[in-house]
Each structure stands twice: as structure tokens, then as C-alpha cells.
Enzyme design. Structure first.
Site, PDB file in Angstrom:
ATOM      1  CE  LYS A  19      -4.473   1.905   2.679  1.00 59.29           C
ATOM      2  NZ  LYS A  19      -4.512   1.615   3.657  1.00 59.29           N
ATOM      3  CB  SER A  71      -8.400   1.124   5.446  1.00 61.23           C
ATOM      4  OG  SER A  71      -9.170   2.066   5.582  1.00 61.23           O
ATOM      5  CB  SER A 111      -8.497   3.039   2.186  1.00 56.98           C
ATOM      6  OG  SER A 111      -7.282   2.493   3.493  1.00 56.98           O
TER       7      SER A 111
END
Ligand SMILES: [Mg+2]
Ligand SMILES: [Zn+2]
Lengths: 108, 481, 489
Positions: free
Chosen positions: B63, B162, B138
């Protein structure tokens, strides 16, 4: 207790954000929508419980004095800075506190 | 993953190169996923991943809010476009030292604020199962990369769901460990008391093995635990015989789509068939979790994002003629609407005259939510089973106009962050071709037990899924590419 | 301006008294910063002691320096504070270019220590000033306005240096009392060895809040906050000016506004800070990156056990146990280094008054000439004791001894070596002394006769003549004995 556009402007000022007029109006609506939802918390009796402010229960631990600063592997501290001159980070001139040259304000 | 590495036929970087080629293919064209914000160059990857360890030769997607030396770290924000961290996150170092290879940086909601990856300044990621739908967020890019079979495992971060929610939306496994299990050093902070780095896997084993590599105390994170890291795969295939699985009423309300409830009931049935005891329980403060979260997380975020001021890094409005203008213009230009919304909300919740009513009250409710869980464990519940999300992946754009509706996507996941407990999302079937995730929650530090239950669920569904490639360096099910 | 300050007494100006509280920021003298391992060294090239943590880079996290906690505890105990078993680091949020994270890590609702007290000696009396709290926090960087023509330069070397903030209750009543308080607080901090206390380098900084009220009234008037004072005398002057300003307002029937004022040393005025700078809402909240600071009772007791003797206690002991005059004791305890030096000399020579005479006289005079503190004085306590012993034994006179000390400073040699090499020892040999005495008496028969008739003051004359004859080397005590014997024979 809904927030007004005036309050939203004050909050934006504190947060160093500068939404334009239309954005202020939109944000005011959105914040009130969210706060309406958050208002559910008012229904709870919160006299008893302690505060939970940390993610876990432990106490602080001290740094190993032998731990080195994590290196800045690539070059100078100002390599990513928009304005870096002679080893300084540079910003537009601040109003000096004493009208003189160096301001050594220190932490409040 | 080490156990099958070293079979010997292919050079270590063969798998990395294959993954890279797959990743590149999914970045372009009308059917692109846009899972990555940055990918390594082929030449840079030659000879990488030879360090001996549990991840030797394994490509890992990361990420974009985890600091890396070789790739930019933008956090999906315009503010940090092209930003190169001069230091690397502890989890990245651990992956590297275990022989893993960071393949690229994955797309995300800006500063991890969102539940759909649509808040990325660089455009959304699409769900590999249905390109018209979101991958969740996310950490949507990491979930999509695993779901598309590009990599077998990936890193994300989970502040309110997330990792788990996109895992559910993309039909992969996602783990949020106990708060403090994994170092946050080098994870760009969203809400420090809630953030944990988490892992994605094409299987429970993949996600658990990556978690094993990144766990443990870090001298550079005061909130990381000094506890010994157990073997997360201890008793991995021992099943659920005799375990007590709690099913909280508050997670099975009208908000839950009927078909998802059915998949969850089926999953519970399979656990029962395998010897688990299923017990209904109550977590009475669950309904307050989302409002609590949407006070605390923005409050912390408003402070965490104050460092983005345009002085030491990031964008600066070139025409700014005062320091005040540097701040105002840089931040207003650099941040997208959701980030602005949350900074505003958090600033308000901490401001003079409102602190007690919002931030102060939310802290107390957080304690009530934590106590709900503690009472449950004290009552003899070993783990809890819940749906991960009230709906399957929704259509792109469906919720972007309604912040509260978007926030309610997190209704089943934020509780674990507020209580600091571990959670895992594991596929439990599908509805109209869209994957559905079930969530297992466990007491603090009980990841091993949680993983064992997740594995049992996974195995119980195995008949309905294709077998995975036995070599962990290769991609996952590969169905989408 | 200073006239005003000097004459500002508690109740002049229409029976109004000043009410003053102080916030003192003290940099702790740790090797490393509070939350990262960078050096705290002062005066190096800009932005050379910085790392991801103190630069506020994305992803960096604070980790606490235990040494700083030890120094804070030591200070808190010396000021009689209650130490809190649990204290909380909080974030104080505001934007400033020398504050990289956009917040200062400080302590707010739960500081490490509260409720102390400090006895200030002033004007012949002792006054107790209550210490409201001592909390730990990190320092900010420096903004420099003279490096570039239209820009401000930011140096982050100081960012993250550990500070304690020592906040008094508004118990002080005059600028001179404030000055005494500051000097005595500084003396204690130096005794504790927690800080360099160097105001020029900013390791000690003072802000004041001040109001006035009718003398003896219970309530408090509206206070103003005074900042930007760079010396103790600056604090004293600024307070004098501000108190006079407030009195003027009240005398004209106006009311004092709650504002922040900056002291302008050059012009000797106070000026209001821009109103914009003032609209602070710091939005304090507990720092989620730092778990609570927990201090055990054992730790507190261990720190207490190692507290050094405080200046007042030491001064009293010097008077009581060593028999020193009050004045000597006060001078000798002014700094811990001086007191330590004196005590070593006294122990070595076994005569505290002698040791005091030497340290307070020649040693301080020579240190002053050299512009150094006593801990940089090149003659150690043992070496000085060697010299004092030579004087005590009559080997050299006190005056010659002073010369020898000067040479010890220059050459770094022992007193013995210098006396030996230069032949400075006094002559005590009776036959040689008798020779000079007889010579003098023989040469002055008239004076001898007058002496014997009762003109006893002529003893001094004979003495001077003998010393002259011996070129100053005769031991005066022995000469006096011989003269007495021969003249009275
Ligand atoms: Mg302060
Ligand atoms: Zn540093």
C-alpha cells in the site's frame, strides 16, 4: 447544535485550509450531516467509563540510548523541500516578534 | 511460504518477473484495474529476492502509505505526488530481509480515508470481480492485486476496516492484527491509536505467513508490543472442534443484506458441522461504534496531517507570498475533498468548547465498546463471527455523494480498531458473482486462534473453489488475468 | 526604564500591588533529543542534527528519552513537587514553520509533577512561592529573519530538545522579587545539574504574567503576558515598565486588556503582539503515539536518594559545621562547582577559614581575571591545599604565597616546585636571623635606648629593618620572637 458557516470558516482557519464560498456551504451541510449521526453518542451515559486514548494498555518504554537516528539515506534534509537554501528551509518572511533580526522564540 | 520455496527449477526472479508482467498488463487499457500507483522496473528486479527467509523470491504488493526507498510514497494524495521517503517502514525492511520483493505500490483512498479507493487523487481502482464496482478501501489496490492473481500476498493498513472490507469485496483474505503487534514506523499515520498494518493473502496461509514476517517489537514505535510473537500457524489445520464461536446480534440487523446473512448462516453451519459450538451474544454498544470512530479518527487525523504544510516536503503553492498563504494554498490544493472533510471534522471535535461533547465523550464510548468485547471473552467465547460488510462491493460512484452512507460501510469493522483486537476477513461464498466476506474477531494477541478458525472456514469452502498454485511465489488463483 | 524598575515597590502608585507569575522553560542537558536520537549540541551548522522524527517526515514516530525523565524527576523533587505516577504526553496543535509536525509534544492535563514550593530570599526575608506544575515538552526549531532578504530561514537543530516548563503561582509581588526568584531558581537548577541555564543560548527562557490590584485584595486583576525577555535584568525591567503601564491605565479609570506583550530591549518598551498571532486554540489531546509515562515509587525514591545538597542547606552547613562567616558561606555556595572546590581545599588543609580566605580571595580574583568559572580554574583543590600548607607552616608568607599561586596558574607546577626553584622559602634558621637582628640593633643604639625607655612602637621599625636586611626572606614570626627576646633582655 448545528454548525454555522461562520463556525466552519473558523475551523478552516484553524486547520489552515481555505475552502472557497461554495465549498464552505457544501462543507457546512456535510459536517452537519455527519454531526447529526454522531449525536447518537449523546444518548449514552458516560459517567462511569475511563477514557480510552491509546490503542493498547501498556506503559511507555524508554529509547535504547544506543539507537542511532534513522539515516536520511539520500542526501540532505532539504532534498524534498520546495525551498532550501544554504542549509536552511526557507519560507516567506515571517513577521519577526521583536522587529529585530533573529527571533529565537522557542517552544511556548 | 518457505516450505515450498527452493524446489529449484525456476530462478528466484522468474516469479517476480511474471508478477510484474501481470501487474503491468492490468494497468492499461479499458479493462485496467489500476491497482498500482507505481511499479518497479524490470531491470531493477533482476536478482532481487534472494535473501534466505520465509519470503524468498515472493513478490509483495505494498500500500502506498508505507514508506519505501525505491518507490515513491504518495498515500494516494496530490500533496505527496512523487514524494520519496528517505527511510523505509519497518515492515518493508522485514519483508526485504525475509527475501520478499516489493513489486509496486498500490492505490488507496487518500491518506487511507475512504472505503472504496475512489478517494485516490490518481483515480479509482476497479474490482477484479466486476470492473464496474469498487474494490473496497482504503487498501483497495492491494486487495485487487491479490484478487487478480498478480501477487499472492500484499500489505495494507487497517484503521477502521481498510484491510478487511476490501478483502471481503475482492474475495481474498485480509488480517488486521492486534494493535501493537506490528510496527507502525514508516506507516504514514491516519489515526495513530487505530492504525495497524495488515496483510492480504490469496489464502489464509498466505496472509498469516506475511503477518508472521512483519510482526514483533520495534524500537522505533512506542506502541509496538514487546510480547513474544507466537507461531500464527500453530495448529493451523486443527479445526474448530470444541471452540465457542459467538454470534453478536447487533451485527445481524436490517442493515445487513439478506443474501449476505444467508452466506454467514451457511458458514456458521459449516463451523457447527466441524464441532464448533455456536452461541448468540450481545455487544450492546455496537451501534455507537461508527459515530465514535468518526469523531476519534478525524480528530487524530487533523493533527497527524498538520505536518503537511509545504515547508519541508510536498507541494507548495508557488505564488504564496506569506507563510499563511503557503499553508492555506498548499493544503487546500494538496488535499482532496474527503481529507478536507475529515480534517474539518476532527479540528471541530477538538476545538475549544466542543472537545468534551465530541472527543471526550467518544473516548468514553470507546471504553464501553472495548468492555463489550471483554465481557464476551470472559463469558467463555473464543472468537466472534460476523459479516465483514453489510453489502457486497458497490458500484463505482454509488456512494461518493453521501459521506455518511460511505462511513456506514465500516459498521462491522471499526469495532475491532476501537477495541484494539485482531480481525480477519475470509471469503464465505458469493452473491450474484460478487464475493462475500465473513469476519472472525478474537481477543487481543489471539491471532493464532483466529487464524485457525479462518482456516477451518476456508477449508470448509474449498470444494467450491479452485485449488491454488502450490508455489507461493506464483500468483493466486489467476482467474482474472 | 531601570529607574522605574528599581523604584517599583509593592504598594506604590496609589496603593496598587503587582501580582506576578512566571513560566520558565528550561532545556535539559541530555545528550540526545527528547523523542529521537539526534544530538542536542548547540551552535552547529543548521539542519545537521535532524532525522525523520524531528523533521516530522511522514511515517516517523517518537520514542522517549529516559535520561530526560530522570532530569525532570530530579527537578520536580528539588522543588518539592508531588510526582504523578502516571502522566500523559499531549499534542499542542499550532502551525509554525519551526514546528515540523504542526504540534508540540507537551504535557497538559496530567503533567509529571504539580504542587511544589520554593523559598526565595529577598530583602532580608524569605518568601515561599508556590510551584503550580512542572511538565515535560519538546522545544521548537529556530526561525531566522536576517539570512535572506525577503524570507525566513528555518533551522531545526533545536527541534525536539527536551524542556521542562516550571510554572509558578502568581505569588511574586515586585520586579526585584522576581529577579531574586529567577536567580535562586537558576542556582538550584545548576546545583541539580539538569541544565546549562544559559540564557544567551536560550537554554533558560522566562515568560511572565502580571496584573495589578489594590494592595492586599484577594481577587486578581486582568493579567497580561510578557514575552521575549532575554536576561534576568530584562525581565526585571520589562516588569517595571508593564506594571507602570497598568497603573497608568487604572489611574486614568481604564481597564487592563488581556493581551500578550513583547519586550523590546533596545527601546525599553513593551509592545502588543499582533492580534492574529493570538487567536490560538491549541486543541490539546493525548498523543496516541506515546503510551502513558508511568513512574514507580522505587524510581522516585532512587532519584530522591541521589539529590545533591541544595544551596541553602549547604550554606547553613558551612556556617554551622565549618564555622564560616555568613558572608563567606554565601559566596562559596553561589555555585555548586565553587562549593565543591572549597570543600575539597578545606578538607585537605584542615582549616576551613584558611581555605575560605584563599578561595574567596586569590582564587576568585584570578578566575575573574581569566574570565572563567572556578571549574575551569587550572589549580586543582589538592594543589591549592599544598600551597596553603606552605603558608601555614611559615615556609612562605601569605604575600609570597599569592605570587606563587599566580605562577601555578601560569605554569601548572606545584607550589613546592615553584618555591624550591625560585628560592622563595622564608629563612627560619635562628643563627642567620640572629645575625640580621644583631646587625640592626647594633646600628641603631639610640632607638634601642628609646625602646627600652618605653617607646614600644619602635618594634615595628626594627622589624622592617630586619626584613630589609634579609631581602624579605626572614620569617616575620621568628624575627618578632628574637627582637622581643633581645630588646627585653
Ligand atoms: Mg511550554
Ligand atoms: Zn531527530
Amino acid at each position: 447544535m448545528a454548525v454555522s458557516e461562520e463556525q466552519v470558516r473558523r475551523i478552516a482557519d484553524l486547520a489552515r485550509l481555505k475552502p472557497d464560498g461554495a465549498a464552505i456551504a457544501r462543507l457546512t451541510g456535510e459536517l452537519n450531516g455527519i454531526l447529526e449521526h454522531v449525536r447518537a453518542l449523546e444518548r449514552l451515559d458516560v459517567e462511569g467509563p475511563e477514557d480510552t486514548v491509546h490503542g493498547s494498555n501498556g506503559a511507555i518504554t524508554y529509547r535504547d540510548p544506543d539507537l542511532e537516528p534513522d539515516g536520511l539515506v539520500a542526501g540532505a534534509p532539504g532534498d524534498r523541500a520546495p525551498d532550501w537554501r544554504n542549509g536552511f528551509f526557507v519560507v516567506p518572511r515571517l513577521p519577526a516578534l521583536d522587529g529585530g533580526a533573529d527571533e529565537d522564540r522557542g517552544a511556548p | 511460504m518457505a516450505r515450498s520455496v527452493g524446489s529449484g527449477e525456476a530462478a528466484p526472479d522468474h516469479f517476480v518477473m511474471t508478477a510484474l508482467a501481470r501487474a503491468q498488463r492490468t494497468q492499461e487499457g479499458s479493462d485496467s484495474l489500476h491497482a498500482f500507483l507505481a511499479l518497479r522496473e524490470e531491470a531493477e528486479l533482476v536478482g532481487r529476492g534472494t535473501a534466505k527467509g520465509d519470503l524468498t523470491g515472493v513478490p509483495v504488493a505494498v500500500k502506498d502509505n508505507l514508506c519505501t526507498l525505491d518507490l515513491p510514497t504518495s498515500c494516494g494524495s496530490r500533496f505527496l505526488e512523487g514524494y520519496r521517503s528517505p527511510f523505509e517502514a519497518t515492515v518493508i525492511r522485514k519483508v526485504r530481509e525475509a527475501g520478499g520483493v516489493v513489486l509496486g505500490k498500490t492505490n488507496m483512498d487518500e491518506f487511507a480515508m475512504g472505503s472504496s479507493t475512489e478517494n485516490s487523487a490518481y483515480g479509482p481502482t476497479r474490482n477484479p470481480h466486476d470492473l464496474g464496482r469498487v474494490p473496497g478501501g482504503s487498501s483497495g489496490g492491494s486487495a485487487a492485486a491479490v484478487a487478480a492473481g498478480i501477487v499472492r500476498c500484499a500489505l495494507g493498513s487497517d484503521t477502521g476496516g481498510s484491510v478487511r472490507q476490501p478483502a471481503a469485496f475482492c474475495g481474498v483474505v485480509g488480517i488486521k492484527p492486534t494493535y501493537g503487534r506490528v510496527s507502525r514506523y514508516g506507516l504514514v499515520a491516519f489515526a495513530s491509536s487505530l492504525d495497524q498494518v495488515g496483510t492480504f493473502g490469496a489464502s489464509v496461509e498466505d496472509a498469516a505467513r506475511l503477518l508472521q514476517v512483519i510482526s514483533g517489537h520495534d524500537e522505533r514505535d512506542s506502541t509496538s508490543t514487546r510480547r513474544e510473537v507466537p507461531d500464527f500457524l500453530d495448529g493451523f489445520d486443527d479445526g474448530v472442534e470444541g471452540l465457542v464461536v459467538g454470534v453478536p446480534d447487533e451485527y445481524f440487523t436490517d442493515a445487513l443484506e439478506k443474501e449476505i446473512r444467508t452466506r454467514c448462516d451457511e458458514a456458521l453451519e459449516r463451523l457447527r458441522d466441524r464441532g464448533a459450538r455456536i452461541r448468540r451474544v450481545s455487544l450492546p454498544h455496537t451501534a455507537y461504534a461508527v459515530p465514535t470512530y468518526y469523531v476519534l479518527a478525524p480528530a487524530e487525523a487533523s493533527s497527524n496531517l498538520a505536518r503537511f504544510d509545504g515547508v519541508r516536503y510536498g507541494v507548495r503553492a508557488p505564488e504564496a507570498e506569506s507563510v499563511r498563504a503557503v499553508y492555506d494554498e498548499s493544503r487546500t490544493r494538496g488535499f482532496g475533498p474527503e481529507v478536507v472533510r475529515r480534517i474539518m471534522l476532527g479540528t471541530f471535535a477538538l476545538s475549544a468548547g466542543y472537545y468534551d461533547a465530541y472527543y471526550g465523550r467518544a473516548q468514553k464510548v470507546r471504553s464501553l465498546i472495548t468492555r463489550d468485547f471483554e465481557r464476551t471473552w470472559d463469558d467463555g467465547i473464543d472468537v466472534l463471527f460476523t459479516p465483514t460488510s453489510p453489502t457486497p462491493a458497490f458500484e463505482l460512484g454509488a456512494r461518493t455523494g453521501d459521506p455518511v452512507a460511505m462511513y456506514l460501510s465500516d459498521i462491522y469493522t471499526v469495532t475491532a480498531n476501537l477495541a484494539g483486537i485482531p480481525g480477519i476477513s475470509v471469503p464465505v461464498g458469493s452473491v450474484d458473482g460478487l464475493p462475500i466476506g465473513g469476519q472472525i474477531l478474537a481477543p487481543r494477541w489471539q491471532e493464532t486462534r483466529m487464524i485457525r478458525v479462518a482456516r477451518a472456514l476456508e477449508a470448509s469452502l474449498a470444494g467450491t473453489r479452485s485449488r491454488r498454485d502450490p508455489d507461493p511465489r506464483a500468483g493466486g488463483e489467476g482467474g482474472m488475468v | 526604564m531601570s529607574e522605574v524598575a528599581r523604584t517599583a515597590t509593592p504598594t506604590d502608585g496609589g496603593g496598587m500591588e503587582a501580582v506576578i507569575g512566571l513560566e520558565i522553560h528550561v532545556q535539559l542537558r541530555t545528550v540526545q533529543k527528547l523523542f529521537c536520537p539526534d544530538s542536542t549540541r548547540f551552535g552547529d551548522a543548521p539542519n545537521t542534527h535532524v532525522c525523520p522524527v524531528c523533521l516530522g517526515l511522514p511515517g516517523a514516530l517518537p520514542v522517549l528519552n529516559g535520561e530526560a525523565v530522570g532530569l525532570a524527576l530530579r527537578t520536580a523533587l528539588a522543588f518539592g513537587c508531588t510526582i504523578h505516577p502516571t502522566s500523559i504526553f499531549a499534542r499542542k496543535n499550532y502551525f509554525y514553520p519551526d514546528l515540523p509536525k504542526g504540534y508540540q509534544i507537551s504535557q497538559f492535563e496530567q503533567p509529571i509533577a504539580t504542587d511544589g514550593r520554593f523559598a526565595v530570599e529577598h530583602g532580608g526575608g524569605v518568601k515561599e512561592v508556590r510551584v503550580r506544575r512542572i511538565h515535560m515538552e519538546e522545544d521548537a526549531g529556530k526561525s531566522l529573519h536576517d539570512r535572506f532578504s525577503r524570507s525566513t530561514a528555518v533551522d531545526l537543530n533545536r527541534t525536539g530538545t527536551p524542556l521542562i516548563e516550571l510554572v509558578s503561582e502568581p505569588d511574586l509581588r515586585s520586579p526585584s522579587e522576581v529577579r531574586a526568584y529567577l536567580q535562586q531558581v537558576k542556582q538550584v537548577l545548576e546545583y541539580l545539574d539538569v541544565s546549562d541555564c544559559n540564557m544567551e543560548e536560550g537554554s533558560l527562557r522566562v515568560d511572565a504574567n502580571v496584573s495589578i490590584r489594590p494592595a492586599g485584595a484577594a481577587g486578581l486583576g486582568t493579567k497580561t503576558e510578557l514575552k521575549n525577555m532575554n536576561s534576568f535584568s530584562g525581565v526585571e525591567k520589562a516588569l517595571g515598565v508593564e506594571i507602570r503601564r497598568q497603573r497608568g491605565i487604572v489611574a486614568e479609570g481604564g481597564s487592563v486588556e488581556h493581551i500578550t506583550l513583547l519586550w523590546d530591549e533596545v527601546r525599553g518598551e513593551v509592545r502588543p503582539m499582533r492580534s492574529k498571532e493570538e487567536s490560538h486554540d491549541y486543541r490539546y489531546f493525548p498523543d496516541p503515539d506515546l503510551p502513558p509515562l508511568v513512574v514507580s515509587a522505587e524510581r522516585i525514591e532512587a532519584v530522591r536518594a541521589e539529590l545533591p545538597e541544595m544551596p541553602v542547606t549547604r550554606r547553613e552547613r558551612f556556617v554551622r559545621d565549618l564555622g564560616l562567616p555568613e558572608y563567606d558561606a554565601e559566596v562559596l555556595t553561589s555555585t555548586r562547582e565553587l562549593a565543591d572546590y572549597f570543600e575539597s581545599v578545606a578538607a585537605a588543609v584542615g582549616d576551613p577559614k584558611q581555605a575560605s580566605n584563599w578561595v574567596m580571595g586569590p582564587v576568585l580574583a584570578l578566575s575573574k581575571d581569566r574570565g572563567t568559572a572556578v571549574d575551569a580554574f587550572p589549580v586543582g583543590a589538592e594543589a591549592l591545599a599544598g600551597l596553603v600548607r606552605l603558608v601555614q607552616e611559615g615556609v612562605v608568607s601569605r604575600n609570597v604565597g599569592k605570587e606563587v599561586l599566580g605562577k601555578m596558574v601560569e605554569r601548572g607546577e606545584s607550589a613546592d616546585a615553584i618555591v624550591e626553584a625560585e628560592g622563595l622559602a622564608q629563612i627560619q634558621d635562628t643563627s642567620r636571623l640572629e645575625g640580621w637582628v644583631d646587625e640592626v640593633l647594633d646600628a641603631h643604639p639610640d632607638e634601642v635606648a628609646r625602646f627600652r625607655e618605653g617607646e614600644k612602637r619602635l618594634q615595628g621599625y626594627f622589624m622592617g629593618e630586619v626584613m630589609k636586611a634579609s631581602k624579605g626572606k626572614a620569617d616575620p614570626a621568628e624575627v618578632a620572637r628574637l627582637l622581643g627576646r633581645k630588646l627585653n633582655a
